[in-house]
Design a protein around this motif. Sequence first.
Motif, short mmCIF file in Angstrom:
data_model
loop_
_atom_site.label_atom_id
_atom_site.label_comp_id
_atom_site.label_asym_id
_atom_site.label_seq_id
_atom_site.Cartn_x
_atom_site.Cartn_y
_atom_site.Cartn_z
N ALA A 1 5.29 9.01 -3.79
CA ALA A 1 4.71 10.23 -3.24
C ALA A 1 3.63 10.76 -4.19
O ALA A 1 3.59 10.40 -5.36
N THR A 2 2.79 11.63 -3.69
CA THR A 2 1.70 12.17 -4.51
C THR A 2 1.68 13.69 -4.45
O THR A 2 2.01 14.30 -3.42
N ASN A 3 1.26 14.26 -5.57
CA ASN A 3 1.06 15.71 -5.65
C ASN A 3 -0.30 15.96 -6.28
O ASN A 3 -0.61 15.42 -7.34
N PRO A 4 -1.15 16.78 -5.63
CA PRO A 4 -2.44 17.12 -6.27
C PRO A 4 -2.22 18.05 -7.45
O PRO A 4 -1.43 18.99 -7.37
N VAL A 5 -2.93 17.76 -8.56
CA VAL A 5 -2.80 18.61 -9.75
C VAL A 5 -4.11 19.28 -10.14
O VAL A 5 -4.09 20.22 -10.93
N ASN A 6 -5.23 18.81 -9.60
CA ASN A 6 -6.51 19.43 -9.91
C ASN A 6 -7.56 18.85 -8.98
O ASN A 6 -7.41 17.73 -8.46
N THR A 7 -8.62 19.60 -8.77
CA THR A 7 -9.78 19.11 -8.02
C THR A 7 -11.04 19.52 -8.78
O THR A 7 -11.18 20.68 -9.18
N LEU B 1 1.79 8.26 -13.26
CA LEU B 1 0.52 7.66 -12.85
C LEU B 1 -0.35 8.74 -12.24
O LEU B 1 0.13 9.55 -11.41
N TYR B 2 -1.64 8.74 -12.63
CA TYR B 2 -2.60 9.69 -12.09
C TYR B 2 -3.79 8.91 -11.52
O TYR B 2 -4.16 7.85 -12.04
N ALA B 3 -4.38 9.47 -10.46
CA ALA B 3 -5.55 8.83 -9.85
C ALA B 3 -6.45 9.89 -9.25
O ALA B 3 -6.00 10.97 -8.84
N THR C 1 0.85 -1.19 0.00
CA THR C 1 0.00 0.00 0.00
C THR C 1 0.88 1.24 0.00
O THR C 1 1.66 1.46 0.93
N ILE C 2 0.76 2.04 -1.07
CA ILE C 2 1.62 3.21 -1.17
C ILE C 2 0.91 4.48 -0.70
O ILE C 2 1.56 5.49 -0.43
N ILE C 3 -0.42 4.43 -0.61
CA ILE C 3 -1.17 5.54 -0.05
C ILE C 3 -2.53 5.01 0.36
O ILE C 3 -3.12 4.16 -0.31
N ASN C 4 -3.01 5.48 1.50
CA ASN C 4 -4.32 5.04 2.00
C ASN C 4 -5.43 5.88 1.38
O ASN C 4 -5.20 6.83 0.64
N GLY C 5 -6.66 5.51 1.74
CA GLY C 5 -7.81 6.24 1.24
C GLY C 5 -8.54 5.48 0.14
O GLY C 5 -8.19 4.34 -0.19
N GLY C 6 -9.55 6.12 -0.42
CA GLY C 6 -10.34 5.50 -1.48
C GLY C 6 -10.16 6.22 -2.80
O GLY C 6 -9.88 7.42 -2.84
N PHE C 7 -10.34 5.47 -3.89
CA PHE C 7 -10.11 6.03 -5.23
C PHE C 7 -11.30 5.73 -6.14
O PHE C 7 -12.01 4.75 -5.97
N ARG D 1 -11.48 9.92 -3.55
CA ARG D 1 -12.93 10.02 -3.34
C ARG D 1 -13.39 11.47 -3.19
O ARG D 1 -14.58 11.76 -3.26
N SER D 2 -12.44 12.38 -3.00
CA SER D 2 -12.78 13.81 -2.92
C SER D 2 -12.66 14.48 -4.28
O SER D 2 -12.72 15.71 -4.36
N ASN D 3 -12.44 13.67 -5.33
CA ASN D 3 -12.36 14.15 -6.72
C ASN D 3 -11.14 15.03 -6.96
O ASN D 3 -11.14 15.91 -7.85
N THR D 4 -10.10 14.80 -6.16
CA THR D 4 -8.81 15.43 -6.39
C THR D 4 -7.95 14.50 -7.23
O THR D 4 -7.86 13.30 -6.95
N ILE D 5 -7.30 15.06 -8.26
CA ILE D 5 -6.44 14.28 -9.13
C ILE D 5 -5.02 14.33 -8.57
O ILE D 5 -4.46 15.42 -8.37
N LEU D 6 -4.47 13.14 -8.29
CA LEU D 6 -3.14 13.03 -7.71
C LEU D 6 -2.17 12.50 -8.75
O LEU D 6 -2.48 11.56 -9.49
N ARG D 7 -0.96 13.10 -8.79
CA ARG D 7 0.13 12.59 -9.60
C ARG D 7 1.09 11.83 -8.67
O ARG D 7 1.50 12.34 -7.64
N PHE D 8 1.43 10.58 -9.08
CA PHE D 8 2.30 9.74 -8.26
C PHE D 8 3.73 9.84 -8.79
O PHE D 8 3.97 9.70 -10.00
N THR D 9 4.68 10.04 -7.88
CA THR D 9 6.09 10.02 -8.25
C THR D 9 6.58 8.58 -8.25
O THR D 9 5.94 7.70 -7.67
N PRO D 10 7.72 8.30 -8.90
CA PRO D 10 8.25 6.93 -8.90
C PRO D 10 8.47 6.39 -7.49
O PRO D 10 8.43 5.18 -7.28
N GLN D 11 8.70 7.28 -6.55
CA GLN D 11 8.93 6.83 -5.17
C GLN D 11 7.61 6.58 -4.42
O GLN D 11 7.64 6.11 -3.28
#
Length: 770
Positions: free
Chosen positions: A240-246, A223-225, A207-213, A228-238
Motif C-alpha cells: 500500500a502507499t501513503n503520500p508524504v509530500n508533494t 521504500l519511497y518513490a 505490479t504493486i501500483i500503476n502509474g509512472g514514476f 509523475r505528479s511529483n508526489t512522494i509515496l511511502r510504500f508499506t510492506p503489504q
Amino acid sequence: MKRWAIAFLLLLFPFLAIAQNFEDRWTGHFSYVSIKDISQGDNKVFVGAENAVFTYDLSTQEIKTLSTVNGLSGDFITTIHYSEEYGLLIIGYENGLIEIVKDGEENVLKVVDILEKQTIPPDRKRINNFNEYNGKIYIATQYGISVYNLERLEFGDTYFIGDGGSQIEIVQTVVQEPYIFAASAANGMRRALVADDNLIDYQNWTTIINGGFRAAEKLGNELYASNRSNTILRFTPQGATNPVNTFSTEVLKFRLADGLLTITTKNSIYAYSEGFVQQAAVNNVLGFDLNLLSGYGFGNNFYIGTAEDGLLIVPFGTMQATQVLPNGPIRNKSFALDATPGQLWVTFGEVDRDFNPFFPDGVLSRYGVSHLKDTLWSNISYEDLNASVGGEPTDLLKATINPQAPNEVYMSSFQGGLLKIVDDVPTILYDDSNSPLERVIIGSDDAGVRIYGSEFDNQGNLWFVQSKIDEGLIKLTPNGQFQKTDVSVLFNPASDLALTKLALSRENYIFFGTYKNGVIGYNATTNKFNKIGEDSGNGNLPSSSVRALAFDSQNRLWIGTLKGLRVLYSPGSIFEDGTVPEAQAIIILENGVAQELLFEQSITDIEVDGSNNKWISTATSGVFYLSPNGQETLLRFTKDNSPLPTNNVQDIAIDPFTGVVYFATTQGLVAYKGTATAPSDNLENVHAFPNPVRPGFNGNVTIDGLTAQANVKITDITGNLVFEETSEGGSVLWDTTAFGKYKVRSGVYLVLVTTEDNVETKVSKIMIIR
C-alpha cells in the motif's frame, strides 16, 4: 595492459574495448558547468558533467578531470556510480555505453553489450541508473533491467519485465530484502524476490501500483518513490502507499547516503532521515540562481549539481555555497575559434546547415564567449556581453583577433552586428543604431545585421561580410571608419542565405564564400569582381555552398564546400578579363585507384600550419592533416582513434608559436600538440626536443625556432651526414634515423642550421641514448 583488464578481456572479448590514454599529445578543454549526476565514496565526490567527469577530494580539495583525453568516449553522460567495495567508477551514457574506471588505472574499459545489442532499438538504450547490491550492479534502462557482475566484470541476465515480456523504461531499482523494486516511467512499480534465480521471467514480477514514476529509494526499512505528479509515496510492506509530500517543481533524483535520503527537484534539494524527517533543505543560494540537475546530501553538506554553475557545496542550514568547477570554457558546443600566440577565443553561436540562426528551438542562441590565455580560461556570460554593449550579440559565429593588437578581438553576430572586445571587456556592438551597418527586414521578419566571415589585412583593416544586403563587403579601418562595397554586380545578395568565410591573399585580394553562389573575388585596387562557381567551365567547384577558405604559404586558395575540396592555384587570374579560372580537385592514389581527395565531404574549416601543411575539418569524418600539396595524408583524427568526442568538427585554430592545434567540436574542445610552428625572424631560439633522446623513445625529434626555408643538416660527431631538410615553417622533424634507413647509434649529433640567404647560421646539439 593491467592484470584485471586482461581477465576482463578474456571473459568478454567481443564486447570490450580498452580505451587509450592520450595525455602525452592531447589536452582536453571540456566544460564542466552542467552536472548530470553525482556519486561519492572513499572521501571523494565523483561528478558526471555533460560528457566528462571530475573528482573532488574532500580532504585536499584537489580536482582531477577525466575526459576523452583519458579514454572516455565523449558521449552524453546520464548517470554515474562509484563502488567503494571494488574501487570502480561506473559511467552510463545516453546511447547505452558503459565505461568503467578503476582506481589507480590509466585505461578505461568500455562495456558495449547494450550499445551493440541488435534487439534493443537505438532510442531505448539510455542508462538511467545504477544500483549496487551484493557485488552486482542493477542497471535501470529504457528497455528494462540488466545485471552486471562487478567482481567478474561481466554481464548477467537482462530482464524485460513489461506485460508479456515487453520492453518498458525503468528509471530506478531498489533492493529492500526480500524484494527488488523497479520503478517504471509509465508502467507502474513492480517487484520480485531478489533471490529468485528466474527473474528473467516477467511473470515473476508483480505490479504493486500503476502509474509512472520519476525516482525511488529506500530509507531505513521503508521504500519511497516519486510519481509523475511529483508526489512522494511511502510504500508499506503489504504494497500500500501513503503520500508524504508533494513538490511544486519536477522531482529529478533520489540518492541515499549516510542514512539520508536526498531528493533533488529543479530548484531545490532536501535531506530526510528515517521516518521521512526533514533534516535540511536548500531553496536559495547566495550568488546563484538555482537550476538543478542532480544532488547528494551527506556529511552535513549538500552537493548540488547545477545546469550552468558546476558543483555547489552548501552546508546544511546555510545558503552559502562553495563552487567547485574545473577550469574550462563556458559550454561544450563550440562553433568558432581564433588563436594567436598564447591565447584562444571561442564562440558558441548556433546556425543550421542552411544558416538559420533560429536554431535549434526557433529562438536565437544567447551564449557568452570563452578566452584561454596561457593555461587559464576566463568566460564572459551572455548577460555580461549584453549589459556591457547595450545590444543583442546573439549567435556569435566568428572570432577574429587583431594581429597588431592581440588584446583586441572582434566577434561576428549572425543577427546583432559586430562585437568588439578589448582586454576581455566588451566595448561596443556595431549595429544599425551606431554605424553604417544595415538592419534587414524580409517581409515582416527581422533578419537583423548578419555578420560572419572576417579577417585583418596587413594594414590593420578588418574586412568582413554582411549577408542579405547589396553593400555586403565592409572594411573597418584602424581609426574606426566603415567603408562599404557593393557586391551585387555578380549575384543577388538578398536571395542568398549567407555570405560565409573570408580570406585575403598575399596581394590583399579579398575572397569570400557564399551559400549558393560559390566564391567571390574582389580586387580593391581596381574595384573588380569575379566569381567561381559550380561545375566545369564555371569554376569547377563541387558545390556552390562554400564553407571554408584559406590561403597557404604559396598563395594558393584552398576552398572547402558542402561537397568537397578544391584548390585555386592562381587566385589572381580571377581578375583577368574574360576568364573564369578552374579550381582543381586533388587526385590521390588509394590502393592503386585514382580518387578525389575528400570527395563529397562536408568541409567546415581549413587551416595552414607553419610547415604549409593543411588541417581540414569535416562535419562527419573528423580531421585530415595533409602535406603541403595535399597528396599525402599525414594524420587522420576521428572519434575512434583520438580524443575527438565526435566526428563533427566545426572549426580549427593553430597557435603559431607552440604549434598546438585546437579542434572545436559539437561535443567539446580538444587540443593536439602539433610540431609545425610559424617561422622565426632569426635563429636565436633554435632548439631541439626531446633532448636528450632516452631509451624507449620512438617518436620524432623536433628542431624548432627556424626561419622560413632554413637548411637543416644533422651530422654525427665525426661529420657524417645523417639528415638534411629545408624547413617550410618554423620547425622540422627528425625520426632519429640515417636518411630513414636505420636508427642512429647513441652519441652526440650536431644540428647545423643556415638561413635561406646564408647570412645567419646556428649550431645545436642532440644527445641520443639508446
